[in-house]
Scaffold this motif. Structure first.
Motif, PDB file in Angstrom:
ATOM      1  N   PHE A 117       7.375   2.254   3.680  1.00  0.00           N
ATOM      2  CA  PHE A 117       7.579   2.498   2.254  1.00  0.00           C
ATOM      3  C   PHE A 117       8.958   2.012   1.810  1.00  0.00           C
ATOM      4  N   LEU A 118       9.960   2.287   2.646  1.00  0.00           N
ATOM      5  CA  LEU A 118      11.318   1.820   2.360  1.00  0.00           C
ATOM      6  C   LEU A 118      11.344   0.297   2.283  1.00  0.00           C
ATOM      7  N   TRP A 119      10.703  -0.365   3.273  1.00  0.00           N
ATOM      8  CA  TRP A 119      10.670  -1.828   3.341  1.00  0.00           C
ATOM      9  C   TRP A 119       9.898  -2.436   2.170  1.00  0.00           C
ATOM     10  N   GLU A 120       8.727  -1.891   1.871  1.00  0.00           N
ATOM     11  CA  GLU A 120       7.828  -2.506   0.892  1.00  0.00           C
ATOM     12  C   GLU A 120       8.162  -2.166  -0.563  1.00  0.00           C
ATOM     13  N   TYR A 121       8.701  -0.991  -0.813  1.00  0.00           N
ATOM     14  CA  TYR A 121       8.866  -0.554  -2.200  1.00  0.00           C
ATOM     15  C   TYR A 121      10.293  -0.179  -2.598  1.00  0.00           C
TER      16      TYR A 121
END
Length: 133
Positions: A117-121
């Protein structure tokens, strides 16, 4: 407790998201809290510095209780606890991300994964906000 009766500090801490965020902000602001230096800035820097590799061939390292890695070419510092209690710092983006539930991190597929989630959003959103300024 250890053999001498001292708390080791490595487990049995149960923090709310707000408490985790306060701790993260303390580190994000180099030990300063509401205009007062409560942790030496040198200690913060030393604890976020490289002290050991996480494993052979790994691109993740370890400071003092902080994991050191990178995402999107930004340094990312994370404190990761049991039950998904996690703090992620991205100082260059003035970003703090906290979670208290992360079944994906615990090896359960098709569940929330804080790292993904951190990486993608989260980081891409912060990067876009930085461009807008």
């Amino acid at each position: 407790r250890d053999a001498d009766g001292y708390f080791t500090g490595g487990w049995n801490m149960y923090l709310t998201p707000r408490e985790l965020a306060k701790f993260g902000l303390l580190y994000l602001h180099q030990g300063e809290w509401q205009g007062q230096q409560v942790l030496p800035a040198d200690w913060v820097a030393e604890s976020l510095a490289y002290h050991a590799a996480a494993g052979e061939g790994s691109d993740t390292y370890y400071g003092y209780w902080w994991w050191l890695s990178s995402m999107w070419n930004y340094d990312v510092y994370s404190a990761r606890g049991g039950g998904g209690q996690m703090i992620f710092l991205v100082p260059e983006l003035d970003l703090l991300f906290v979670t208290t539930s992360d079944a994906g991190y615990q090896g359960r597929p098709n569940q929330f994964d804080a790292l993904a989630f951190l990486w993608e959003y989260v980081i891409p959103s912060a990067m876009a906000d930085q461009l807008d300024e």
